[in-house]
Design an enzyme around this catalytic site. Sequence first.
Site, PDB file in Angstrom:
ATOM      1  CB  CYS A   2      -0.416   1.124  -5.175  1.00 36.44           C
ATOM      2  SG  CYS A   2      -1.917   1.718  -4.006  1.00 36.44           S
ATOM      3  NE  ARG A  27       1.066  -3.413  -8.804  1.00 39.06           N
ATOM      4  CZ  ARG A  27       2.359  -3.930  -8.208  1.00 39.06           C
ATOM      5  NH1 ARG A  27       2.752  -4.785  -9.145  1.00 39.06           N
ATOM      6  NH2 ARG A  27       2.647  -3.706  -7.297  1.00 39.06           N
ATOM      7  CD1 TRP A  74      -7.271  -1.803  -4.697  1.00 39.29           C
ATOM      8  CD2 TRP A  74      -6.511  -1.862  -2.858  1.00 39.29           C
ATOM      9  NE1 TRP A  74      -8.200  -2.828  -4.004  1.00 39.29           N
ATOM     10  CE2 TRP A  74      -7.601  -2.916  -2.906  1.00 39.29           C
ATOM     11  CE3 TRP A  74      -5.829  -1.820  -1.427  1.00 39.29           C
ATOM     12  CZ2 TRP A  74      -8.150  -3.726  -1.791  1.00 39.29           C
ATOM     13  CZ3 TRP A  74      -6.290  -2.543  -0.607  1.00 39.29           C
ATOM     14  CH2 TRP A  74      -7.394  -3.540  -0.655  1.00 39.29           C
ATOM     15  CG  ASN A 100       2.958  -0.214  -4.091  1.00 43.96           C
ATOM     16  OD1 ASN A 100       1.731  -0.664  -3.544  1.00 43.96           O
ATOM     17  ND2 ASN A 100       3.125  -1.235  -4.856  1.00 43.96           N
ATOM     18  N   GLY A 101       2.547   1.113  -0.915  1.00 39.52           N
ATOM     19  CA  GLY A 101       2.935   0.868   0.570  1.00 39.52           C
ATOM     20  C   GLY A 101       2.250   1.492   1.545  1.00 39.52           C
ATOM     21  CD  GLU A 475      -8.786 -21.646  -5.604  1.00 39.68           C
ATOM     22  OE1 GLU A 475      -8.606 -20.988  -4.968  1.00 39.68           O
ATOM     23  OE2 GLU A 475      -8.851 -21.126  -6.908  1.00 39.68           O
ATOM     24  CE  LYS A 479     -10.369 -18.127  -7.698  1.00 45.80           C
ATOM     25  NZ  LYS A 479      -8.648 -18.289  -7.521  1.00 45.80           N
ATOM     26  CD  GLU A 482     -10.706 -14.781  -5.311  1.00 46.85           C
ATOM     27  OE1 GLU A 482     -10.616 -16.042  -5.738  1.00 46.85           O
ATOM     28  OE2 GLU A 482      -9.668 -13.972  -5.514  1.00 46.85           O
ATOM     29  CG  HIS A 498     -18.600 -31.981  13.527  1.00 47.49           C
ATOM     30  ND1 HIS A 498     -18.986 -32.904  14.592  1.00 47.49           N
ATOM     31  CD2 HIS A 498     -17.920 -33.051  12.832  1.00 47.49           C
ATOM     32  CE1 HIS A 498     -18.523 -33.789  14.609  1.00 47.49           C
ATOM     33  NE2 HIS A 498     -17.804 -33.934  13.482  1.00 47.49           N
ATOM     34  CE  LYS A 597      -2.648 -12.034 -10.634  1.00 47.33           C
ATOM     35  NZ  LYS A 597      -3.719 -13.103 -10.555  1.00 47.33           N
TER      36      LYS A 597
HETATM   37  C1  G6P Z   1      -4.631 -11.791  -3.786  1.00 42.62           C
HETATM   38  C2  G6P Z   1      -5.038 -12.134  -5.049  1.00 42.62           C
HETATM   39  C3  G6P Z   1      -5.263 -13.821  -5.169  1.00 42.62           C
HETATM   40  C4  G6P Z   1      -4.073 -14.541  -4.550  1.00 42.62           C
HETATM   41  C5  G6P Z   1      -3.565 -13.988  -3.216  1.00 42.62           C
HETATM   42  C6  G6P Z   1      -2.198 -14.224  -3.020  1.00 42.62           C
HETATM   43  O1  G6P Z   1      -5.609 -11.871  -2.818  1.00 42.62           O
HETATM   44  O2  G6P Z   1      -6.394 -11.653  -5.290  1.00 42.62           O
HETATM   45  O3  G6P Z   1      -5.609 -14.233  -6.311  1.00 42.62           O
HETATM   46  O4  G6P Z   1      -4.655 -15.741  -4.348  1.00 42.62           O
HETATM   47  O5  G6P Z   1      -3.439 -12.371  -3.368  1.00 42.62           O
HETATM   48  O6  G6P Z   1      -1.254 -13.828  -4.011  1.00 42.62           O
HETATM   49  P1  G6P Z   1       0.315 -14.568  -4.280  1.00 42.62           P
HETATM   50  O7  G6P Z   1       0.577 -13.465  -5.447  1.00 42.62           O
HETATM   51  O8  G6P Z   1       1.034 -14.310  -3.144  1.00 42.62           O
HETATM   52  O9  G6P Z   1      -0.109 -15.999  -4.670  1.00 42.62           O
END
Ligand code: G6P
Length: 602
Positions: A2, A27, A74, A100-101, A475, A479, A482, A498, A597
């Site tokens: 948002c 975002r 969003w 937003n919120g 990670e 990735k 995502e 396990h 984001k």
């Molecule tokens: C969202 C983003 C991720 C990010 C996470 C934490 O899920 O899509 O890429 O790692 O938020 O965000 P921050 O801004 O707290 O690092």
Amino acid sequence: MCGIIGYIGKKNAIQILINGLHREIYRGYDSSGIVVFGKNEPICIKAVGKIENLEKKLNSQSIEGNLGLGHCRWATHGEVTEANAHPHFDCQKNIFLVHNGIIENYKELKKKLEKEGHQFNSDTDTEVLTHLVEKYFQGNLEEAVRKALREVRGTYGIAVISKKDPQKIVAAKLSSPLILGINKDEFLIASDPSAIITHTRQVINLDDNEIAVLKPDNFFILREKPLTQIEWTPGDEKKGGYPHFMLKEIMEEPEAIENAIKGRLMIEEGSVKLGGFDEIQERLRKINKLILVACGTASYSARIGKYMLEEYAGIPTEVDVGSEFRYRKPIVDKNTAVIFISQSGETADTLASLQEMKKKEILTLGVTNVVGSTQARETNAGVYTRSGSEIAVASSKAFIGQLATLAMLTVYLGRQRDMALIMGKRIVSELSGLPDIAKEVLKSASEIKELAEKYKDFKNFWFIGRKYNSPIASEGALKLKELSYLHAEGIGGGELKHGHLALIDESFPTIAICPSDSVYEKMVSNIEEIKARKGPVIALATKNNKEIKNLVDDVIYIPKTLEMLTPILATIPLHLFSYYMAVLLKNDVDKPRNLAKSVTVE
Ligand code: G6P
């Protein structure tokens, strides 16, 4: 997640609002809308999907007005429809509001308002605010907003305008970012500095529970606030010749290390200078327990930080994700410091955890990328990662910046304790050469692209690693999920037997992160276990390791560095792999479906 933009001044608001929205959509959004006060009636237009759909609708009419609001939504409450898109308006189409919120008590408020005769047009929590403001409106908009907000529970950044109290924008916030842009003869309001940076660099960060009133020639808020100078340039948001922000930002990973370490390494002293900690140096010496709290990708840098801090600074360290930590009853005392790690500095769960620790008066530290963000302002002290603006939804270079920063933090705290000068020197001088070593890794981009071609039709992937690289397995998997929407799991190599081995067959490849380090042989055993079950393996190994070639199907080489810094180098090929997979699968790589984001809601 948002985005809000508002304009009041002498220019035509439309283009300013649209440009602002374009800069906020990274975002995460699924619909958008604007309202402009033209000469006669307010004109409110909304569209589902891309901003371009909104622009098409706008282009079909000629709209002029010097006051307006824009929003990209969003979805949280209610489907992605035009009716649910913002701005929302009241029964008389007098008040228009963007938000937003999340308004947590919206159901009970809605019931009450409906009983009082208000008619709702959407399924959103936001619309409740619009009708509440209507309820209290008696000619003065800020007064009505103030009264309405008293009834609300939850989080908000809002901007409101009214036909019957024209020539003003009223804005307020609680736990959702909102900044004012101050310029000669014009004012802007936005949830993100990127939306206003082309107009002005003079900004005021609105604080929680403050209400701002912007008029064409002046503005006021409850308290006087210091001006902040934005340090990055508008060019940061351009793709710089790359097809996607994601690729640009991965290619900037060496630069992210360089920016993080610039001016901070003291090679001769085997130490680092972190200006943000100057005032709390003595308090830091007494810390005997650390807790690192973060979400998403940042939580993996926290896990790596734990390995670094325990091994080299000798401080017992816990790690938790914000969404769990905020509801825990952690054992903390005056000698505990909690470090919050966040690219945006606005992640709701991380910020809520921060508030919990503030209530207990625990020392709070921040590792943050966005200057002036809520996290940066609310923590007792902190270090900026200085990774530059990160636009692609999935975090890449900011993660690398966090790892480099945590390595420096380890040296800083270690040298306050038992870390020997020689060890400090070793880490610091290795860090100083790391940007160039990381550039070497980027040279294998075309090989990684070929690997993506080879593996693009597989539907499931394992990522395994041990010790420092166990979080990197997580990670790598995150990735890939995502960006490519494929199923991927990341675990410590030792855990395979396990239960997880049951899934291994020819159709389930594994990416094994196995640099030549203290757990290399253990990783080789894990790879053998997979090969014995016919699972294809891609190894990420240290340059010159010839042995590994005979064991696995494909190898990606990375240069040698200190074990604690290998995660930085190992991440780069994994980010590239996910990127190329996503491009080959024709996904929207900068804005993956369903993701945002900056997750500013719980
Ligand atoms: C969202 C983003 C991720 C990010 C996470 C934490 O899920 O899509 O890429 O790692 O938020 O965000 P921050 O801004 O707290 O690092």
